[in-house]
Enzyme design. Structure first.
Site, PDB file in Angstrom:
ATOM      1  N   LYS A   9       6.182   2.546  13.590  1.00 49.06           N
ATOM      2  CA  LYS A   9       5.513   1.479  14.342  1.00 49.06           C
ATOM      3  C   LYS A   9       6.460   0.903  15.398  1.00 49.06           C
ATOM      4  O   LYS A   9       6.075   0.692  16.550  1.00 49.06           O
ATOM      5  CB  LYS A   9       5.028   0.377  13.381  1.00 49.06           C
ATOM      6  N   ASP A  17      -3.867  -6.025  11.326  1.00 56.44           N
ATOM      7  CA  ASP A  17      -4.351  -5.087  10.298  1.00 56.44           C
ATOM      8  C   ASP A  17      -5.843  -5.296  10.008  1.00 56.44           C
ATOM      9  O   ASP A  17      -6.490  -4.429   9.429  1.00 56.44           O
ATOM     10  CB  ASP A  17      -3.613  -5.340   8.974  1.00 56.44           C
ATOM     11  N   GLN A  52       3.883  -5.200   5.491  1.00 53.01           N
ATOM     12  CA  GLN A  52       3.632  -3.855   4.979  1.00 53.01           C
ATOM     13  C   GLN A  52       3.318  -3.908   3.479  1.00 53.01           C
ATOM     14  O   GLN A  52       4.028  -4.567   2.704  1.00 53.01           O
ATOM     15  CB  GLN A  52       4.874  -2.980   5.251  1.00 53.01           C
TER      16      GLN A  52
HETATM   17  N1  GUN Z   1       0.587   0.267   3.859  1.00 51.67           N
HETATM   18  C1  GUN Z   1       0.039   1.472   4.139  1.00 51.67           C
HETATM   19  N2  GUN Z   1      -0.755   1.382   5.216  1.00 51.67           N
HETATM   20  C2  GUN Z   1      -0.702   0.097   5.617  1.00 51.67           C
HETATM   21  C3  GUN Z   1      -1.312  -0.608   6.691  1.00 51.67           C
HETATM   22  O1  GUN Z   1      -2.083  -0.070   7.494  1.00 51.67           O
HETATM   23  N3  GUN Z   1      -1.006  -1.931   6.790  1.00 51.67           N
HETATM   24  C4  GUN Z   1      -0.184  -2.553   5.911  1.00 51.67           C
HETATM   25  N4  GUN Z   1       0.054  -3.863   6.073  1.00 51.67           N
HETATM   26  N5  GUN Z   1       0.394  -1.930   4.901  1.00 51.67           N
HETATM   27  C5  GUN Z   1       0.133  -0.609   4.772  1.00 51.67           C
END
Ligand code: GUN
Length: 293
Positions: A52, A119, A96
């Site tokens: 990211k 998200d 995350q």
């Molecule tokens: N863990 C795995 N995929 C994601 C996601 O898209 N967002 C978040 N916050 N955690 C994750």
């Protein structure tokens, strides 16, 4: 052989559009900013978080990664969330998941300012999406929808069967595809682990979207001739023939299904690249909205 729907190709066209929007924001003095909070050192999460940050840099966005120790107290994480809610340079952020045991994920998600919840996990944003007035769309389902739209696949009046009912993919995917409008307007059925005679329902799908989390779950006899199949699964399975000893496979038996359908997304290379792409798109939208407020 059917058409391959590749997230890599689709995401490249979206990134080209995002770059123009980012330049327009920068020319007005705003650099879109994304923060990612990582608690602990789950190796898979570390990989995602790095990806990211790298993508933000490639796009010329402001990127902050906050790493907190595994034994972080919930109140200290909530303090960090509050700081990010009030940080003018951060337009979107996420914590995350999964979080270490001892921290309640719902409490943390509920503390995020919905306007920065890129998200789209906050209950307010889930509700807004459901009533067709989205603040953001959740990244993976939004990525699947863009793959359909940008591959010229008609969804209006089509029967979409969603396999899986998770809060992150299955449920929002179904909600999005039943909305009014382009890239939606579908008749939606959701099937899951407790569905009776699941194959009799998946065989009715014009478009089959699979997010079950079970390797090679969907086989050729579960798919209608000429259907479109989108495989959201990412399962790591043993593979003694590879150097790593393992490989990524989807929820669909790709080899068995590919010649029966009109279009299919492979794993890897299918939906995978779309999630980060749509997260970036949400962050750019958040910055655009912040500027116009
Ligand atoms: N863990 C795995 N995929 C994601 C996601 O898209 N967002 C978040 N916050 N955690 C994750």
């Amino acid at each position: 052989m059917s058409e391959l729907i590749l997230g890599k190709t689709v995401s490249e066209s979206i990134y080209a559009e995002l770059k123009e929007r980012i330049e327009a924001l920068k020319s007005k003095g705003t650099t879109p900013g994304l923060a990612v909070v990582l608690v602990g050192n789950d190796p898979a999460s570390e990989v995602y978080v790095r990806m990211k940050g790298k993508k933000c840099e490639e796009l010329g966005m402001h990127s902050v990664t906050i790493t907190l120790p595994e034994d972080t107290a919930e109140k200290d994480l909530l303090k960090k969330v509050s700081e990010l809610n009030n940080d003018k340079n951060i337009h979107g952020f996420l914590v995350q998941l999964p979080l270490p045991s001892g921290i309640d994920e719902k409490t943390v998600i509920n503390a995020i300012d919905p306007k920065k919840d890129v998200d789209c996990f906050h209950p307010v944003n889930v509700g807004k999406m459901l009533i067709g007035e989205p603040e953001f769309l959740p990244a993976t389902p939004a990525g699947v929808q863009q793959m359909l739209i940008r591959s010229g696949i008609e969804t209006k009046g089509k029967h979409i069967v969603v396999v899986g009912r998770s809060n992150i993919v299955g449920k929002p995917m179904a909600a999005m595809m039943m909305q009014k409008g382009d890239g939606a307007d579908s008749t939606v059925t959701v099937v899951h682990s407790r569905t009776k005679d699941l194959p009799s329902i998946t065989r009715l799908a014009d478009i089959l979207i699979v997010a079950m989390g079970k390797p090679n779950f969907v086989t050729a006899e579960m798919v209608k001739d000429g259907a479109v199949v989108i495989d959201v699964g990412t399962n790591r399975v043993d593979d003694p023939s590879s150097a790593k000893g393992s490989k990524l496979v989807g929820d669909v038996d790709f080899e068995g299904v590919k010649d029966k359908v009109s279009a299919i997304s492979p794993v890897p290379g299918g939906v995978g690249p779309m999630t980060i792409c749509m997260l970036m798109a949400n962050t750019v939208s958040a910055a655009e909205k912040a500027v116009s407020r």
